[in-house]
Design an enzyme around this catalytic site. Structure first.
Site, PDB file in Angstrom:
ATOM      1  N   LYS A  58      28.828  50.175  32.477  1.00 18.64           N
ATOM      2  CA  LYS A  58      28.799  48.732  32.258  1.00 18.64           C
ATOM      3  C   LYS A  58      27.438  48.383  31.618  1.00 18.64           C
ATOM      4  O   LYS A  58      26.418  48.875  32.056  1.00 18.64           O
ATOM      5  CB  LYS A  58      28.961  47.988  33.592  1.00 18.64           C
ATOM      6  CG  LYS A  58      29.298  46.529  33.441  1.00 18.64           C
ATOM      7  CD  LYS A  58      29.823  45.916  34.738  1.00 18.64           C
ATOM      8  CE  LYS A  58      30.267  44.473  34.509  1.00 18.64           C
ATOM      9  NZ  LYS A  58      30.833  43.857  35.724  1.00 18.64           N
TER      10      LYS A  58
ATOM     11  N   GLU B  80      41.186  38.970  48.322  1.00 14.95           N
ATOM     12  CA  GLU B  80      41.119  37.644  48.962  1.00 14.95           C
ATOM     13  C   GLU B  80      42.110  37.535  50.116  1.00 14.95           C
ATOM     14  O   GLU B  80      41.801  36.965  51.157  1.00 14.95           O
ATOM     15  CB  GLU B  80      41.401  36.545  47.924  1.00 14.95           C
ATOM     16  CG  GLU B  80      40.246  36.293  46.956  1.00 14.95           C
ATOM     17  CD  GLU B  80      40.175  37.282  45.821  1.00 14.95           C
ATOM     18  OE1 GLU B  80      41.085  38.129  45.693  1.00 14.95           O
ATOM     19  OE2 GLU B  80      39.187  37.230  45.061  1.00 14.95           O
TER      20      GLU B  80
ATOM     21  N   ARG C 201      44.643  32.637  45.824  1.00 12.64           N
ATOM     22  CA  ARG C 201      45.341  33.927  45.944  1.00 12.64           C
ATOM     23  C   ARG C 201      45.686  34.239  47.408  1.00 12.64           C
ATOM     24  O   ARG C 201      46.496  35.114  47.685  1.00 12.64           O
ATOM     25  CB  ARG C 201      44.493  35.036  45.328  1.00 12.64           C
ATOM     26  CG  ARG C 201      45.202  36.347  45.297  1.00 12.64           C
ATOM     27  CD  ARG C 201      44.738  37.295  44.270  1.00 12.64           C
ATOM     28  NE  ARG C 201      45.198  36.971  42.906  1.00 12.64           N
ATOM     29  CZ  ARG C 201      44.884  37.747  41.871  1.00 12.64           C
ATOM     30  NH1 ARG C 201      44.125  38.798  42.070  1.00 12.64           N
ATOM     31  NH2 ARG C 201      45.302  37.445  40.663  1.00 12.64           N
TER      32      ARG C 201
HETATM   33  C1  LIG Z   1      41.076  37.315  42.002  1.00 12.32           C
HETATM   34  C2  LIG Z   1      39.661  37.407  41.490  1.00 12.32           C
HETATM   35  N1  LIG Z   1      38.659  37.587  42.379  1.00 12.32           N
HETATM   36  C3  LIG Z   1      37.386  37.653  41.955  1.00 12.32           C
HETATM   37  C4  LIG Z   1      37.084  37.555  40.613  1.00 12.32           C
HETATM   38  C5  LIG Z   1      35.641  37.549  40.151  1.00 12.32           C
HETATM   39  N2  LIG Z   1      35.359  38.714  39.322  1.00 12.32           N
HETATM   40  C6  LIG Z   1      35.299  38.650  38.005  1.00 12.32           C
HETATM   41  S1  LIG Z   1      34.937  40.112  37.296  1.00 12.32           S
HETATM   42  C7  LIG Z   1      34.837  40.862  38.826  1.00 12.32           C
HETATM   43  C8  LIG Z   1      34.511  42.312  38.944  1.00 12.32           C
HETATM   44  C9  LIG Z   1      35.515  43.133  38.192  1.00 12.32           C
HETATM   45  O1  LIG Z   1      35.136  44.478  38.333  1.00 12.32           O
HETATM   46  P1  LIG Z   1      35.970  45.577  37.548  1.00 12.32           P
HETATM   47  O2  LIG Z   1      37.412  45.328  37.698  1.00 12.32           O
HETATM   48  O3  LIG Z   1      35.445  46.882  37.991  1.00 12.32           O
HETATM   49  O4  LIG Z   1      35.620  45.297  36.016  1.00 12.32           O
HETATM   50  P2  LIG Z   1      34.215  45.505  35.276  1.00 12.32           P
HETATM   51  O5  LIG Z   1      33.483  44.164  35.389  1.00 12.32           O
HETATM   52  O6  LIG Z   1      33.485  46.610  35.974  1.00 12.32           O
HETATM   53  O7  LIG Z   1      34.559  45.833  33.858  1.00 12.32           O
HETATM   54  C10 LIG Z   1      35.093  39.958  39.827  1.00 12.32           C
HETATM   55  C11 LIG Z   1      35.052  40.259  41.268  1.00 12.32           C
HETATM   56  C12 LIG Z   1      38.168  37.363  39.719  1.00 12.32           C
HETATM   57  N3  LIG Z   1      37.958  37.203  38.386  1.00 12.32           N
HETATM   58  N4  LIG Z   1      39.423  37.311  40.179  1.00 12.32           N
END
Ligand SMILES: Cc1ncc(C[n+]2csc(CCOP(=O)(O)OP(=O)(O)O)c2C)c(N)n1
Ligand SMILES: CC(=O)[C@@H](O)[C@H](O)COP(=O)(O)O
Ligand SMILES: [Mg+2]
Length: 588
Positions: free
Chosen positions: A247, A335, A363
């Site tokens: 990342k 969630e 959710r």
């Molecule tokens: C249902 C939900 N919960 C929390 C989030 C907040 N959120 C946005 S990006 C993220 C992390 C995502 O991590 P990953 O899937 O590993 O993707 P990366 O950012 O590493 O590419 C979170 C928790 C969200 N978008 N949707």
């Protein structure tokens, strides 16, 4: 900066004319382009930098848009948008009337499915694959790119479970960078680490679900990716490709501090250094009032436990996680689990604070009703990002919670009007409640520089008459109460302000006095008009046969796109000037 080769790419068809060597040049220019724009325009940086090669390889190898490509969460889709015809207007990303910060079907045919909330991509891609098959199209590919934190969410597993028992032409690509916004958590994270280090001996989880598993491969190696896509395109049925990425790839600071550079704000495009934040004293962010107050309370109340679904930094539960790691837990993007875990803690006498964004609480609606409210378990929900949130737009505005919570029996709802109000309700809640409470507060900063007031216990269900006025009453809740006070100051003596911190239970005694005294009442809330605070007042007005004029000011019955909260409030007539004009006309 110039991007000579990228400027020739108006869609993936142009990309497919290039040699693989030229594709590597595009990767350099695309990464530079993303850094340059986000450095000044802000937005999600790290995730998009991490999938530059993956994005190019996917659009090069597959026949998008006919082959369906879905980006889970979608915060990593800046490169995707830039090479699918949105390079020249990408500077409007996340801006009012500009591009959405997430894939959006109405924005482009290349955005196969709108995202923003995580873990939806596999379900949607599988749905499309089933539809393609029924339509007789067995050649079309359906690709879901999902991150390591997002794949740990319940609905992702539900989709894998279904897909593994199908012959769908589906490719799930796990983009594994070992981090969400904060470091990924859980047994799956540990398992993936073992797979990457080669210390995982037993059968692969995804093969156990009948996926044809490939990997792990280097997600930054264009040639390797193209080679494996060539193989995968010939294989029918559900396939799973595990790619390893970094990342923030390509910007030293973004690789080194992946939490901050998930969404770093403005930074120097050349050096990568963050722009210095303004150093003059400012009120705290509401999330920090929550996080620091929780630590204060937890020091005295040893029964306090904190829960967050994957947002330790965003919710500021991180402070309690640092101070009391044995009593504060990040459960990952989960969630539904977070809410019922909290219910379990409350059922056994724990004083549990569940820190969850308004939009993400959506959710876990059934868990809130079925596991918490029905059993009157005193979970303390700290619902952050309530109201308009700004640049994240329609997928993230927390404008529905007053409406979707108000109809649930046994649930107390409170909207603080400033930092002291938030602190006092948190203090009151941890003294012991007979039922659950949802405390909703906005994204961004509060009002007071000196905010660490001594705690006062609040009387449940009580409203406050803040300003006396003769002709018109403003009934406000939450952060709009400050607007109401400013409006009252303009109409000296003519406008009264009542603060309803408790949206449920409402202070019916106060309301009876208001209905008796005023022929004109307006309500103000940072939430939808239908079903929210104003609706609650209207229902009580009907019950008390109020015959005066009642106007409800809030979010209308439509999805609100992105922009600054000031721009959005102006567009909705919720800005100070518009409200002032409305009050003036009501007074005339
Ligand atoms: C249902 C939900 N919960 C929390 C989030 C907040 N959120 C946005 S990006 C993220 C992390 C995502 O991590 P990953 O899937 O590993 O993707 P990366 O950012 O590493 O590419 C979170 C928790 C969200 N978008 N949707
Ligand atoms: C993409 C995503 O869902 C999160 O990164 C979200 O944008 C965080 O919002 P805040 O910036 O309000 O914490
Ligand atoms: Mg990740």
């Amino acid at each position: 900066m110039s991007y000579p080769l990228l400027e020739t790419i108006d869609d993936p068809a142009d990309l497919r004319e290039l040699s693989v060597e030229q594709l590597s040049v595009i990767a350099v220019e695309l990464r530079r382009f993303i850094i340059d724009i986000v450095a000044t325009k802000e937005g999600h940086l790290g995730a998009s930098l991490g999938v530059v090669e993956l994005t190019l390889a996917l659009h090069y190898a597959f026949s998008t848009p006919d082959d369906k490509l879905i980006w889970d969460v979608g915060h990593q889709a800046y490169g995707h948008k830039i090479i699918t015809g949105r390079r020249d207007n990408f500077e409007t990303n996340r801006e009012f009337n500009g591009l959405s910060g997430f894939p959006k079907m109405q924005e482009s045919v290349y955005d196969a499915f709108g995202t923003g909330h995580s873990s939806t991509s596999i379900s949607a891609a599988l749905g499309m694959a089933i539809a393609s098959k029924i339509q007789g199209n067995t050649a079309r590919h359906h690709i879901a790119v999902i991150g390591d934190a997002s794949i740990a969410s319940g609905m992702a597993f539900e989709a894998l479970n279904h897909a593994g028992d199908s012959d769908a032409n589906l490719l799930v690509i796990l983009n594994d960078n070992a981090i969400g916004i904060d470091p990924s958590v859980g047994a799956l994270k540990n398992y993936l680490t073992n797979v990457k280090t080669g210390s995982q001996r037993q059968e692969n989880i995804f093969e156990a679900l009948n996926f044809n598993y490939f990997g792990p491969v280097d997600g930054h190696d264009l040639e390797k990716l193209l080679e494996i896509f060539k193989t995968l395109k010939k294989i029918k049925g559900p396939k799973f490709l595990h790619v390893i990425t970094t990342k923030g790839k390509g910007l030293k600071q973004a690789e080194a501090d992946q939490v901050v550079y998930h969404a770093p704000g403005k930074f120097d495009a050349l050096t990568g250094e963050l722009k210095p934040k303004n150093t003059h004293p400012q009120p705290p962010k509401y999330q920090d009032v929550f996080g620091l107050t929780l630590v204060e309370l937890a020091k005295k109340n040893k029964q306090i436990i904190g829960i967050t679904p994957a947002m330790p930094t965003g919710s500021s539960l991180k402070y309690m996680m640092q101070q009391f790691p044995e009593r504060a837990f990040d459960v990952g993007i989960a969630e539904q689990h977070a809410v019922t875990l909290s219910a379990g803690i409350a059922a056994s006498g724990g004083v549990v604070f569940c820190a969850i964004y308004s939009t993400f609480l959506q959710r876990a609606y059934d868990q809130l009703i079925h596991d918490v409210a029905l059993q009157k378990l005193p979970v303390i929900f700290c619902v952050d990002r309530a109201g308009l949130v700004g640049a994240d737009g329609a997928t993230h505005h927390g404008v529905f919670d007053l409406a979707y919570l108000r109809c649930i029996p046994n649930l107390i709802i409170f909207a603080p009007r400033n930092e002291a109000s938030l602190r006092n309700i948190m203090y009151t809640a941890q003294l012991g409640l007979e039922s659950p409470i949802a405390i909703r507060y906005p994204r961004g900063r509060g009002l007071e520089l000196d905010w660490q007031n001594p705690f006062e216990q609040l009387e449940l269900g009580k409203a406050e008459h803040l300003i006396k006025g003769s002709q018109l009453a403003i009934l406000a809740t939450g952060n709009f109460t400050e607007t109401a006070l400013q409006l009252a100051a303009v109409f000296k003596g003519n406008v009264s302000v009542y603060y309803f911190g408790f949206v449920k239970p409402l202070d019916f005694v106060m309301l009876k006095r208001v209905f008796k005294k005023y022929n004109t009442i307006i309500t103000l809330e940072d939430g939808v008009q239908s079903g929210g605070f104003g609706s609650a007042i209207a229902e009580e007005a009907a019950r008390q046969s109020y015959t005066g004029k009642l106007e409800i000011f809030g979010i209308p019955d439509q999805f609100i796109e992105q922009g600054t909260t000031e721009e959005l409030q102006q567009a909705l007539g919720l800005d100070f000037e518009s409200l002032k004009e409305n009050i003036q006309s009501l007074l005339d």
